[in-house]
Structure formats: structure tokens, C-alpha cells
Design a protein around this motif. Structure first.
Motif, PDB file in Angstrom:
ATOM      1  N   GLU A   2       0.832  -1.197   0.000  1.00  0.00           N
ATOM      2  CA  GLU A   2       0.000   0.000   0.000  1.00  0.00           C
ATOM      3  C   GLU A   2       0.870   1.251   0.000  1.00  0.00           C
ATOM      4  O   GLU A   2       0.571   2.220  -0.696  1.00  0.00           O
ATOM      5  CB  GLU A   2      -0.919   0.004   1.223  1.00  0.00           C
ATOM      6  N   ARG A   3       1.953   1.231   0.775  1.00  0.00           N
ATOM      7  CA  ARG A   3       2.846   2.396   0.828  1.00  0.00           C
ATOM      8  C   ARG A   3       3.507   2.630  -0.522  1.00  0.00           C
ATOM      9  O   ARG A   3       3.673   3.770  -0.950  1.00  0.00           O
ATOM     10  CB  ARG A   3       3.902   2.207   1.909  1.00  0.00           C
TER      11      ARG A   3
ATOM     12  N   LYS B  79       2.298   1.851  -3.469  1.00  0.00           N
ATOM     13  CA  LYS B  79       1.292   2.398  -4.372  1.00  0.00           C
ATOM     14  C   LYS B  79       1.041   3.879  -4.074  1.00  0.00           C
ATOM     15  O   LYS B  79       0.960   4.701  -4.987  1.00  0.00           O
ATOM     16  CB  LYS B  79      -0.008   1.605  -4.244  1.00  0.00           C
ATOM     17  N   GLU B  80       0.935   4.228  -2.794  1.00  0.00           N
ATOM     18  CA  GLU B  80       0.732   5.624  -2.404  1.00  0.00           C
ATOM     19  C   GLU B  80       1.918   6.486  -2.836  1.00  0.00           C
ATOM     20  O   GLU B  80       1.736   7.597  -3.341  1.00  0.00           O
ATOM     21  CB  GLU B  80       0.538   5.739  -0.896  1.00  0.00           C
ATOM     22  N   THR B  81       3.120   5.970  -2.646  1.00  0.00           N
ATOM     23  CA  THR B  81       4.322   6.711  -3.030  1.00  0.00           C
ATOM     24  C   THR B  81       4.354   6.939  -4.534  1.00  0.00           C
ATOM     25  O   THR B  81       4.672   8.037  -5.002  1.00  0.00           O
ATOM     26  CB  THR B  81       5.590   5.959  -2.577  1.00  0.00           C
ATOM     27  N   TRP B  82       4.011   5.912  -5.305  1.00  0.00           N
ATOM     28  CA  TRP B  82       3.983   6.044  -6.761  1.00  0.00           C
ATOM     29  C   TRP B  82       2.944   7.091  -7.180  1.00  0.00           C
ATOM     30  O   TRP B  82       3.230   7.943  -8.032  1.00  0.00           O
ATOM     31  CB  TRP B  82       3.670   4.700  -7.410  1.00  0.00           C
ATOM     32  N   ASN B  83       1.766   7.046  -6.576  1.00  0.00           N
ATOM     33  CA  ASN B  83       0.725   8.021  -6.906  1.00  0.00           C
ATOM     34  C   ASN B  83       1.178   9.439  -6.562  1.00  0.00           C
ATOM     35  O   ASN B  83       0.933  10.380  -7.334  1.00  0.00           O
ATOM     36  CB  ASN B  83      -0.581   7.684  -6.187  1.00  0.00           C
ATOM     37  N   ASP B  84       1.843   9.595  -5.422  1.00  0.00           N
ATOM     38  CA  ASP B  84       2.373  10.908  -5.044  1.00  0.00           C
ATOM     39  C   ASP B  84       3.398  11.391  -6.064  1.00  0.00           C
ATOM     40  O   ASP B  84       3.406  12.566  -6.451  1.00  0.00           O
ATOM     41  CB  ASP B  84       3.016  10.861  -3.655  1.00  0.00           C
TER      42      ASP B  84
ATOM     43  N   SER C   9       4.971  14.877 -10.505  1.00  0.00           N
ATOM     44  CA  SER C   9       5.467  14.946 -11.877  1.00  0.00           C
ATOM     45  C   SER C   9       4.564  15.823 -12.734  1.00  0.00           C
ATOM     46  O   SER C   9       5.040  16.656 -13.513  1.00  0.00           O
ATOM     47  CB  SER C   9       5.551  13.534 -12.460  1.00  0.00           C
ATOM     48  N   ASP C  10       3.259  15.654 -12.573  1.00  0.00           N
ATOM     49  CA  ASP C  10       2.305  16.483 -13.313  1.00  0.00           C
ATOM     50  C   ASP C  10       2.444  17.959 -12.936  1.00  0.00           C
ATOM     51  O   ASP C  10       2.428  18.837 -13.799  1.00  0.00           O
ATOM     52  CB  ASP C  10       0.869  16.012 -13.068  1.00  0.00           C
TER      53      ASP C  10
ATOM     54  N   MET D  71       3.591  10.584  -9.232  1.00  0.00           N
ATOM     55  CA  MET D  71       2.916  10.953 -10.477  1.00  0.00           C
ATOM     56  C   MET D  71       2.242  12.324 -10.357  1.00  0.00           C
ATOM     57  O   MET D  71       2.280  13.130 -11.290  1.00  0.00           O
ATOM     58  CB  MET D  71       1.884   9.893 -10.866  1.00  0.00           C
ATOM     59  N   GLU D  72       1.658  12.600  -9.201  1.00  0.00           N
ATOM     60  CA  GLU D  72       1.045  13.919  -8.979  1.00  0.00           C
ATOM     61  C   GLU D  72       2.098  15.017  -9.032  1.00  0.00           C
ATOM     62  O   GLU D  72       1.893  16.058  -9.667  1.00  0.00           O
ATOM     63  CB  GLU D  72       0.326  13.959  -7.629  1.00  0.00           C
TER      64      GLU D  72
END
Length: 80
Positions: free
Chosen positions: A37-38, A40-45, A50-51, A47-48
Motif C-alpha cells: 500500500e505504501r 502504491k501511495e508513493t507512486w501516486n504521489d 510529476s504532473d 505521479m502527482e
């Protein structure tokens, strides 16, 4: 009136507190996010962020930046 300390009573109280702390620790460990879970959360952070960086970027395009760095590196190596 006596201020006699009852060590047996104190030991029982300390045992009770230690048991309670152990139960709290176990509950916290169960609530802690799992590694997957961590990640996945880190990857999502990432990507945000990066955008956000892409939106604010004012320099040359990424491909041009990479070419410039490669050219700089190859010139540095040829001058050595």
C-alpha cells in the motif's frame, strides 16, 4: 498512618500497564499501512508531483535537455 509500599501491588500494576501497552502496540501494527500500500501511495504521489512539475516547467523540452546534457558530456570527455 503508614506509608508502607506494597511491592506486590506495584508489580501487579506494572504488569497491567505492560499488558495494555502491548495491546496498543498490536493494534497500531495492524493499522499500519502494508508495504504494498505504501509503494502504491508513493507512486501516486510521485505521479502527482510529476504532473505539477510539468505544468510549471519553463525550460527547454525534456528531449532537448537530454540532448544538451549528452552533448556536454561528450565534449567534456573529448577534451580530457
Amino acid at each position: 498512618m503508614s506509608n508502607k509500599i506494597s511491592y506486590d501491588v506495584l508489580i501487579k500494576k506494572v504488569d497491567y500497564i505492560a499488558e495494555q501497552v502491548g495491546q496498543i502496540k498490536k493494534a497500531l501494527m495492524e493499522l499500519r499501512p502494508r508495504r504494498k500500500e505504501r509503494i502504491k501511495e508513493t507512486w501516486n504521489d510521485l505521479m502527482e508531483l510529476s504532473d505539477e512539475i510539468s505544468e510549471k516547467w519553463q525550460g527547454m523540452e525534456v528531449v532537448q535537455e537530454i540532448r544538451a546534457q549528452r552533448n556536454k558530456d561528450s565534449k567534456d570527455k573529448s577534451n580530457s
